[in-house]
Design a protein around this motif. Structure first.
Motif, PDB file in Angstrom:
ATOM      1  N   THR A 232      41.505  22.828  19.251  1.00 53.95           N
ATOM      2  CA  THR A 232      41.168  23.797  18.205  1.00 53.95           C
ATOM      3  C   THR A 232      40.394  24.974  18.781  1.00 53.95           C
ATOM      4  N   LEU A 233      39.478  24.680  19.707  1.00 59.51           N
ATOM      5  CA  LEU A 233      38.714  25.736  20.364  1.00 59.51           C
ATOM      6  C   LEU A 233      39.652  26.674  21.113  1.00 59.51           C
ATOM      7  N   GLN A 234      40.610  26.099  21.824  1.00 63.59           N
ATOM      8  CA  GLN A 234      41.577  26.903  22.563  1.00 63.59           C
ATOM      9  C   GLN A 234      42.425  27.743  21.615  1.00 63.59           C
ATOM     10  N   GLU A 235      42.827  27.132  20.504  1.00 63.91           N
ATOM     11  CA  GLU A 235      43.684  27.843  19.551  1.00 63.91           C
ATOM     12  C   GLU A 235      42.945  29.016  18.909  1.00 63.91           C
ATOM     13  N   ARG A 236      41.658  28.815  18.597  1.00 59.53           N
ATOM     14  CA  ARG A 236      40.890  29.866  17.922  1.00 59.53           C
ATOM     15  C   ARG A 236      40.457  30.983  18.857  1.00 59.53           C
ATOM     16  N   PHE A 237      40.086  30.618  20.099  1.00 64.59           N
ATOM     17  CA  PHE A 237      39.453  31.602  20.964  1.00 64.59           C
ATOM     18  C   PHE A 237      40.143  31.773  22.316  1.00 64.59           C
ATOM     19  N   GLY A 238      41.201  31.025  22.549  1.00 62.29           N
ATOM     20  CA  GLY A 238      41.814  31.054  23.873  1.00 62.29           C
ATOM     21  C   GLY A 238      42.688  32.257  24.140  1.00 62.29           C
ATOM     22  N   GLY A 239      43.022  33.009  23.103  1.00 66.31           N
ATOM     23  CA  GLY A 239      43.871  34.168  23.320  1.00 66.31           C
ATOM     24  C   GLY A 239      45.332  33.763  23.459  1.00 66.31           C
ATOM     25  N   ALA A 240      46.098  34.629  24.072  1.00 66.67           N
ATOM     26  CA  ALA A 240      47.544  34.430  24.173  1.00 66.67           C
ATOM     27  C   ALA A 240      47.893  33.319  25.160  1.00 66.67           C
ATOM     28  N   ARG A 241      48.978  32.623  24.863  1.00 65.89           N
ATOM     29  CA  ARG A 241      49.579  31.706  25.830  1.00 65.89           C
ATOM     30  C   ARG A 241      50.607  32.478  26.640  1.00 65.89           C
ATOM     31  N   GLU A 242      50.966  31.914  27.777  1.00 65.40           N
ATOM     32  CA  GLU A 242      51.939  32.580  28.636  1.00 65.40           C
ATOM     33  C   GLU A 242      53.182  31.713  28.792  1.00 65.40           C
ATOM     34  N   LEU A 243      54.304  32.384  28.934  1.00 66.40           N
ATOM     35  CA  LEU A 243      55.576  31.723  29.183  1.00 66.40           C
ATOM     36  C   LEU A 243      56.119  32.261  30.491  1.00 66.40           C
ATOM     37  N   GLN A 244      56.238  31.372  31.469  1.00 70.26           N
ATOM     38  CA  GLN A 244      56.781  31.760  32.768  1.00 70.26           C
ATOM     39  C   GLN A 244      58.242  31.337  32.827  1.00 70.26           C
TER      40      GLN A 244
END
Length: 318
Positions: A232-244
């Motif tokens: 949840t912390l990552q989802e709220r504050f982690g920003g964008a995910r990356e797709l390589q």
């Protein structure tokens, strides 16, 4: 296992000299409440001076709070210290429970008598910890001659020798090399899974948290700012995910609608997309033939640094 309700602790700090000095109050912990269930592994995070150590000292019975109610395993730590400390283990990265001039084996034998561990149980635990932590090469070495990694592994064995239900870990991997850190993380994971030991972990090495804890608490300026799942912390504050994405051949135009193009190097292209969004696999595979792809989650250290530096969970102070 742990029940903390409206915990307060204030220090009175004197400054300015003996004759003309003055005393000021420093609120180390203010109205902190949380519970930890038996068998949980919880990461307790915060910058230096946030209130982590004060909380731990109250939970271990070393400090008496100014207000609030605290029980650990049904006991009030500072009122029932003898019974309380017999049921917990603690490892502090900058301190040791080993006798400096004694071989590790003798220190553990002394602790067996301190905690009244039966001989058969002691031999069983020592044998298991020796295998899991690879203590064999230095069991007969004095503590003063151990490397930092060896000392930390021996301290872990000492902390768990009496089968405690609760383990406090304060910076257990600080200053260790990669191999020693990994061995300690694996060991903590094993005793949590197999023995149900509850673990409260304070650390600045957030890889420890990622490997061991599903839940995190963040404290700053003595106030608990976040208590929930690491995801949840990552989802709220982690920003964008990356797709390589590794394409079969370099695409003529790597841009895809709805994705932010981060970098293109031949057939390998990296995109960014919203953290809560579904992985846009269909959109990518429709763009050009794909050989492989990987989703890169936001880095936990970057996430927590963003929270601290940006004041994303900043408390409202009186």
């Amino acid at each position: 296992m742990i029940d903390v309700q409206h915990l307060h602790k204030t220090y009175r700090v004197r400054s300015g000299g003996l004759l003309r000095g003055h005393t000021r109050e420093l609120q180390a912990v203010r109205d902190v409440s949380f519970t930890v269930q038996a068998g949980e592994v919880v990461g307790y995070l915060g910058p230096n001076g946030a209130g982590k150590s004060t909380t731990i000292k109250v939970l271990t019975g070393l400090l008496v709070p100014d207000g609030g109610a605290v029980t650990v395993g049904g006991l009030v730590p500072w009122r029932e210290r003898r019974r309380h400390v017999a049921r917990l283990g603690a490892v502090f990265g900058q301190r040791t429970t080993l006798w400096w001039d004694l071989p590790v084996r003798d220190s553990l034998e002394l602790l067996r008598h301190v905690y009244r561990v039966p001989s058969a149980r002691f031999r069983e635990n020592l044998g298991r910890f020796t295998d899991l932590l690879d203590l064999g090469p230095f069991l007969d070495t004095p503590a003063r001659s151990l490397s930092l990694g060896q000392r930390m592994r021996a301290d872990l064995a000492a902390a768990l020798l009496h089968d405690p239900a609760l383990l406090f870990l304060d910076e257990p991997t600080v200053g260790l090399d990669v191999v020693a850190r990994e061995r300690i993380r694996e060991f903590v994971g094993v005793v949590n899974r197999e023995q149900g030991v509850t673990v409260l972990l304070t650390t600045h090495d957030l890889t420890d948290v990622q490997r061991l804890a599903r839940r995190v608490m963040i404290i700053d300026h003595g106030t608990l700012l976040f208590d929930g799942a690491l995801a949840t912390l990552q989802e709220r504050f982690g920003g964008a995910r990356e797709l390589q994405v590794d394409y079969e051949i370099p695409p003529a135009d790597p841009r895809i609608a709805g994705l932010d193009l981060l970098h293109a190097d031949g057939a390998r292209v990296r995109y960014a997309f919203a953290g809560a969004a579904a992985v846009p696999i269909a959109r990518v595979t429709a763009h050009a033939p794909v050989r492989d792809l990987a989703v890169l989650e936001p880095d936990i250290e970057a996430t927590v640094r963003r929270i601290y530096e940006g004041g994303l969970l900043r408390p409202t102070l009186p």
